[in-house]
Design an enzyme around this catalytic site. Sequence first.
Site, mmCIF file in Angstrom:
data_model
loop_
_atom_site.group_PDB
_atom_site.id
_atom_site.type_symbol
_atom_site.label_atom_id
_atom_site.label_comp_id
_atom_site.label_asym_id
_atom_site.label_seq_id
_atom_site.Cartn_x
_atom_site.Cartn_y
_atom_site.Cartn_z
ATOM 1 N N LYS A 173 -11.582 -3.679 54.721
ATOM 2 C CA LYS A 173 -11.214 -3.307 53.333
ATOM 3 C C LYS A 173 -11.171 -4.302 53.054
ATOM 4 O O LYS A 173 -10.915 -4.642 51.445
ATOM 5 C CB LYS A 173 -9.435 -2.794 54.082
ATOM 6 C CG LYS A 173 -9.124 -1.553 53.580
ATOM 7 C CD LYS A 173 -7.664 -1.382 53.796
ATOM 8 C CE LYS A 173 -7.067 -0.116 54.084
ATOM 9 N NZ LYS A 173 -5.631 0.088 54.441
ATOM 10 N N LYS A 229 -13.163 13.997 54.034
ATOM 11 C CA LYS A 229 -12.053 14.090 54.280
ATOM 12 C C LYS A 229 -11.686 14.762 52.962
ATOM 13 O O LYS A 229 -11.749 13.920 52.236
ATOM 14 C CB LYS A 229 -10.895 13.289 55.067
ATOM 15 C CG LYS A 229 -10.907 13.960 56.523
ATOM 16 C CD LYS A 229 -10.248 12.305 57.217
ATOM 17 C CE LYS A 229 -8.942 11.706 56.660
ATOM 18 N NZ LYS A 229 -8.105 10.895 57.960
ATOM 19 N N LYS A 248 -6.712 12.062 48.232
ATOM 20 C CA LYS A 248 -6.262 11.899 46.634
ATOM 21 C C LYS A 248 -7.170 10.778 45.889
ATOM 22 O O LYS A 248 -7.007 11.353 44.658
ATOM 23 C CB LYS A 248 -4.679 11.576 46.664
ATOM 24 C CG LYS A 248 -4.265 10.054 47.329
ATOM 25 C CD LYS A 248 -3.119 9.685 47.725
ATOM 26 C CE LYS A 248 -2.568 9.738 48.711
ATOM 27 N NZ LYS A 248 -2.171 10.360 49.798
HETATM 28 P P1 AMP Z 1 -3.248 8.816 53.816
HETATM 29 O O1 AMP Z 1 -2.076 8.698 52.807
HETATM 30 O O2 AMP Z 1 -4.302 9.519 53.817
HETATM 31 O O3 AMP Z 1 -2.644 7.019 54.793
HETATM 32 O O4 AMP Z 1 -2.281 9.910 54.613
HETATM 33 C C1 AMP Z 1 -1.443 10.032 55.078
HETATM 34 C C2 AMP Z 1 -1.147 10.725 56.661
HETATM 35 O O5 AMP Z 1 -2.011 12.206 56.498
HETATM 36 C C3 AMP Z 1 -2.284 10.250 57.611
HETATM 37 O O6 AMP Z 1 -1.306 10.783 58.863
HETATM 38 C C4 AMP Z 1 -3.509 11.286 58.370
HETATM 39 O O7 AMP Z 1 -4.445 10.647 58.971
HETATM 40 C C5 AMP Z 1 -3.227 12.236 57.158
HETATM 41 N N1 AMP Z 1 -4.269 12.724 56.497
HETATM 42 C C6 AMP Z 1 -4.426 12.817 54.742
HETATM 43 N N2 AMP Z 1 -5.349 12.965 54.683
HETATM 44 C C7 AMP Z 1 -6.219 14.381 55.410
HETATM 45 C C8 AMP Z 1 -6.569 14.588 56.343
HETATM 46 N N3 AMP Z 1 -7.769 15.111 55.010
HETATM 47 N N4 AMP Z 1 -7.230 15.616 56.951
HETATM 48 C C9 AMP Z 1 -5.844 15.622 57.787
HETATM 49 N N5 AMP Z 1 -4.807 14.561 57.696
HETATM 50 C C10 AMP Z 1 -4.908 14.123 56.859
#
Ligand code: AMP
Length: 327
Positions: A111, A192, A195
């Site tokens: 980061k 993956k 957003k």
């Molecule tokens: P984030 O908003 O990226 O911090 O993710 C919030 C939660 O969702 C975390 O526990 C991530 O591991 C899970 N997560 C985010 N994107 C994915 C994805 N494409 N597939 C599976 N889990 C996800």
Amino acid sequence: MTRVFSGVQPSGALHLGNYLGAFRQWAADQWEFDCFYCVVDLHGLTVEFDPADLRRRTLETAVGFLAAGVEPEQCTLFVQSHVHEHAELAWLIECTASFGELSRMTQFKEKSHGRESVKAGLFTYPALMAADILLYDADRVPVGDDQRQHLELTRDVALRFNHRYGETFVVPEAAVPRQAARVMDLQHPGSKMSKSAESPQGTIDLLDTPEQIAQKVRRAVTDTDGEVRYDPEHKPGLSNLLELMAAVTGRSIDDVAAAYDRYGPLKADLAEALVEALGPVRERYETYSSDPAEITALLDQGAEKAAGVASKTLARAKDAMGLLPRG
Ligand code: AMP
Ligand code: TRP
């Protein structure tokens, strides 16, 4: 009862990956464990942000928990900055962790890489995360792979603290969520679903209408060999669809793959299954969003419950470190 803690950044609008990979599992855990779920808005200050936007995203993320089926009666749902003990214990942890071990955190390196101005809080972020977890005597911490190193640090610091100052913290363990799916982008199945995806068509938002869901699934990128087979390396797009179908229906990937010999029917059934699974989520999202006063009240109760536990742990830690108690 086993205590669970997890935190999620206030990144706002949620997508199918968040739901199948995390939120759905957390909602299921509440029936089995004593769960504390936290929207970690203080962590959201470590990168660039807009204040009004942060406030909105914090609320949206809390609503996301509720929409996913997290019941405030069944667990403790709260906002990190509402419980001042987090920031306070973080300082004690910063004075227990070393500069060297924080410097080894790969997330910090990623980061901060190539940036001219890096906030000090981004560097000490893992100490705040350790404080989040240790305040609640958590046994299990469900986290994604990218957070494992931070969890190792939390364990190291807890052990060191207990060794130096006497038994104070429960040493937590990372929990790999059972049956959590890794959901890939429908247009770029090599990455993956997220957003920040360049292609909104590749990401299914939890608030998408049934028509939008069906359209995105129909247009999902596959391949031209026409064979239904689970092979993430050579057939990433199709394999993602199989995996999604297995995740939403609770069937095995092999079962799903055996049930289809063409892509079209698989896509049609997947669209239908997703619409059905996400319908109630969207409904709950809309119900809660239309009643901000109710959310405020729920988060207030959550903070109250959380503070009850956190204040005791903080007092224990301060006392152990030799901070003079107030008379
Ligand atoms: P984030 O908003 O990226 O911090 O993710 C919030 C939660 O969702 C975390 O526990 C991530 O591991 C899970 N997560 C985010 N994107 C994915 C994805 N494409 N597939 C599976 N889990 C996800
Ligand atoms: N760092 C985590 C993430 O980016 C969020 C987080 C903060 C967290 N504190 C936590 C996760 C405590 C689990 C436990 O996803």
